[in-house]
Write a protein that holds these residues in place. Structure first.
Motif, mmCIF file in Angstrom:
data_model
loop_
_atom_site.group_PDB
_atom_site.id
_atom_site.type_symbol
_atom_site.label_atom_id
_atom_site.label_comp_id
_atom_site.label_asym_id
_atom_site.label_seq_id
_atom_site.Cartn_x
_atom_site.Cartn_y
_atom_site.Cartn_z
ATOM 1 N N CYS A 41 0.782 -1.204 -0.025
ATOM 2 C CA CYS A 41 -0.209 -0.084 0.055
ATOM 3 C C CYS A 41 0.731 1.300 -0.042
ATOM 4 C CB CYS A 41 -1.013 0.079 1.191
ATOM 5 S SG CYS A 41 -1.877 -1.690 1.445
ATOM 6 N N GLY A 42 2.111 1.234 0.221
ATOM 7 C CA GLY A 42 2.932 2.351 0.133
ATOM 8 C C GLY A 42 2.992 3.184 1.316
ATOM 9 N N ARG A 128 18.066 0.227 3.992
ATOM 10 C CA ARG A 128 16.697 0.201 3.536
ATOM 11 C C ARG A 128 15.787 0.742 4.307
ATOM 12 N NH1 ARG A 128 17.135 -6.049 1.789
ATOM 13 N NH2 ARG A 128 16.093 -5.805 -0.195
ATOM 14 N N GLU A 129 15.752 0.174 5.810
ATOM 15 C CA GLU A 129 14.889 0.719 6.700
ATOM 16 C C GLU A 129 13.432 0.455 6.507
ATOM 17 O OE1 GLU A 129 15.957 4.900 7.206
ATOM 18 O OE2 GLU A 129 18.160 4.414 6.759
ATOM 19 N N VAL A 130 12.674 1.152 7.279
ATOM 20 C CA VAL A 130 11.166 0.938 6.947
ATOM 21 C C VAL A 130 10.672 1.619 5.836
ATOM 22 C CG1 VAL A 130 8.810 1.332 7.851
ATOM 23 C CG2 VAL A 130 10.759 0.833 9.525
ATOM 24 N N HIS A 131 11.247 2.484 5.363
ATOM 25 C CA HIS A 131 10.863 3.428 4.270
ATOM 26 C C HIS A 131 11.062 2.506 2.806
ATOM 27 C CE1 HIS A 131 9.445 7.094 2.334
ATOM 28 N NE2 HIS A 131 10.374 6.933 1.604
ATOM 29 N N GLY A 132 12.043 1.425 2.947
ATOM 30 C CA GLY A 132 12.256 0.396 1.947
ATOM 31 C C GLY A 132 11.057 -0.164 1.363
ATOM 32 N N LEU A 133 10.103 -0.432 2.714
ATOM 33 C CA LEU A 133 8.808 -1.107 2.116
ATOM 34 C C LEU A 133 8.128 -0.209 1.191
ATOM 35 C CD1 LEU A 133 7.885 -2.276 5.779
ATOM 36 C CD2 LEU A 133 8.921 -3.670 3.957
#
Length: 180
Positions: A41-42, A128-133
């Motif tokens: 869902c971004g 990558r972190e959470v924002h990589g999702l």
């Protein structure tokens, strides 16, 4: 100050389909929700941690959530089938939890939980972190549609200029599998 020599598209790279599948195999119900809210869902970390139960709309033809996005704008976001299913399971298991969807009520809570999940699953978190999702969602959208407007709309960017990073992710082969 000196500028960062690392190209923008190399920061917080997306997770591959295989890595998302591995994370989901090792995830508990709450982890499954935030992985899918990010990767499908971004959602941004702050949007996940502030999501309220009454902003989850699972009934009807197009299941959606309403999020408090950047700049305090309330925005509607469509749910993937698997994000919808994960939310149904999680919300049913936590009926007395109060107004929030996740128990993780801070950006650091989601970050720390994802670090632990990545370690358990053997998936690289660093860089990558959470924002990589979220970058996974944008790269997948661009790979499937080659439409910057679709990426802009899916990720709620104010312009396609912001969405252009996903062309880089897709063209540089950052997503190893396209068969989502």
């Amino acid at each position: 100050g000196a500028s960062d020599p690392t190209p923008r598209w190399e920061k917080r790279a997306p997770y591959t389909k295989a890595e998302i599948d591995t994370l989901l195999q090792h995830a508990d119900p709450q982890e499954r929700v935030y992985v899918l809210l990010g990767a499908d869902c971004g959602l941004r970390n702050s949007e996940m941690s502030s999501l309220r139960r009454d902003d989850v709309h699972l009934n009807g033809e197009q299941p959606r959530i309403t999020i408090l996005g950047k700049g305090g704008r309330r925005q509607s976001v469509g749910l993937s089938r698997r994000a919808e299913q994960a939310l149904k399971i999680w919300l049913a298991a936590t009926p007395d939890f109060g107004p929030w969807v996740l128990r993780l009520r801070s950006r650091s809570g989601i970050r720390d939980s994802l670090i632990r999940l990545c370690r358990r699953a053997g998936v690289k978190y660093e860089g990558r972190e959470v924002h990589g999702l979220r970058h996974t969602a944008g790269t997948r959208m661009y790979s499937e549609t080659t439409d910057l407007l679709a990426v802009r709309d899916h990720l709620r960017h104010s312009s396609t200029e912001t969405s252009e990073i996903y062309v880089q992710y897709a063209s540089k082969g950052k997503m190893l599998n396209r068969d989502w």
